[in-house]
Design a protein around this motif. Structure first.
Motif, PDB file in Angstrom:
ATOM      1  N   VAL A 109       0.856  -1.179   0.000  1.00  0.00           N
ATOM      2  CA  VAL A 109       0.000   0.000   0.000  1.00  0.00           C
ATOM      3  C   VAL A 109       0.896   1.235   0.000  1.00  0.00           C
ATOM      4  CG1 VAL A 109      -1.770   1.256   1.274  1.00  0.00           C
ATOM      5  CG2 VAL A 109      -1.827  -1.246   1.187  1.00  0.00           C
ATOM      6  N   LEU A 110       0.644   2.155  -0.931  1.00  0.00           N
ATOM      7  CA  LEU A 110       1.463   3.359  -1.078  1.00  0.00           C
ATOM      8  C   LEU A 110       0.895   4.564  -0.334  1.00  0.00           C
ATOM      9  CD1 LEU A 110       2.233   3.047  -4.896  1.00  0.00           C
ATOM     10  CD2 LEU A 110       3.681   2.348  -2.974  1.00  0.00           C
ATOM     11  N   THR A 111      -0.383   4.540  -0.008  1.00  0.00           N
ATOM     12  CA  THR A 111      -1.055   5.620   0.709  1.00  0.00           C
ATOM     13  C   THR A 111      -1.276   5.155   2.153  1.00  0.00           C
ATOM     14  OG1 THR A 111      -3.130   4.745  -0.185  1.00  0.00           O
ATOM     15  CG2 THR A 111      -2.142   6.620  -1.345  1.00  0.00           C
ATOM     16  N   PRO A 112      -1.771   6.002   3.039  1.00  0.00           N
ATOM     17  CA  PRO A 112      -1.977   5.533   4.414  1.00  0.00           C
ATOM     18  C   PRO A 112      -2.836   4.270   4.508  1.00  0.00           C
ATOM     19  CG  PRO A 112      -2.111   7.913   4.353  1.00  0.00           C
ATOM     20  CD  PRO A 112      -2.016   7.453   2.916  1.00  0.00           C
ATOM     21  N   ALA A 113      -3.773   4.104   3.587  1.00  0.00           N
ATOM     22  CA  ALA A 113      -4.606   2.895   3.531  1.00  0.00           C
ATOM     23  C   ALA A 113      -5.125   2.755   2.099  1.00  0.00           C
ATOM     24  CB  ALA A 113      -5.767   2.994   4.509  1.00  0.00           C
ATOM     25  N   ALA A 114      -5.617   1.577   1.780  1.00  0.00           N
ATOM     26  CA  ALA A 114      -6.206   1.338   0.463  1.00  0.00           C
ATOM     27  C   ALA A 114      -7.357   0.352   0.615  1.00  0.00           C
ATOM     28  CB  ALA A 114      -5.172   0.787  -0.515  1.00  0.00           C
ATOM     29  N   LYS A 115      -8.321   0.479  -0.270  1.00  0.00           N
ATOM     30  CA  LYS A 115      -9.430  -0.472  -0.327  1.00  0.00           C
ATOM     31  C   LYS A 115      -9.508  -0.940  -1.780  1.00  0.00           C
ATOM     32  CE  LYS A 115     -13.259  -0.120   1.986  1.00  0.00           C
ATOM     33  NZ  LYS A 115     -14.587   0.233   2.526  1.00  0.00           N
ATOM     34  N   PHE A 116      -9.567  -2.261  -1.958  1.00  0.00           N
ATOM     35  CA  PHE A 116      -9.644  -2.797  -3.316  1.00  0.00           C
ATOM     36  C   PHE A 116     -10.392  -4.114  -3.309  1.00  0.00           C
ATOM     37  CE2 PHE A 116      -5.572  -3.914  -1.428  1.00  0.00           C
ATOM     38  CZ  PHE A 116      -5.389  -5.255  -1.715  1.00  0.00           C
TER      39      PHE A 116
END
Length: 120
Positions: A96-103
């Motif tokens: 994950v490149l951002t503080p969090a991710a949803k996929f």
């Protein structure tokens, strides 16, 4: 057709807490005749899982945040609306490149659910 219509609303589904994410089964193979399954993945920024292979094909579709998917010898930077398909047997991982991710993750067969259940 032996499958029946299956509805999984927001906030529902079997949830697994795995080392690098929270994974919710949105559509299990029991609803697709064993053909595929769909997962919602909520992942914080953390160390990536070691690269690995699976004996099934899978795909990612990013809803929020950014992830870096390593597939084979290439890295793919995916943001909202981006997707990638990974053939069975391909070495892969994500971070994950951002503080969090949803996929979303879509996979063939029911083996990915079994893997998440074992990891949880």
């Amino acid at each position: 057709m032996s499958e029946s219509v299956h509805l999984c609303t927001a906030g529902s589904g079997v949830e697994y807490a795995v080392p690098d994410a929270t994974v919710t089964v949105k559509i299990g193979t029991e609803h697709t005749g064993g053909q595929y399954e769909v997962f919602e993945v909520d992942a914080p920024r953390a160390d990536a899982a070691p690269p690995h292979t699976e004996s099934w094909s899978k795909a990612f579709y990013v809803l929020q945040g950014r992830i870096l998917v390593q597939a084979g010898d290439r890295g793919y930077d995916l943001g909202p609306g981006s997707s990638i398909s990974i053939p069975a047997g391909t070495m892969n991982t994500f971070s994950v490149l951002t503080p969090a991710a949803k996929f979303l993750t879509i996979s063939q067969t029911g083996r990915m659910s079994a893997l998440f259940a074992d990891l949880s």
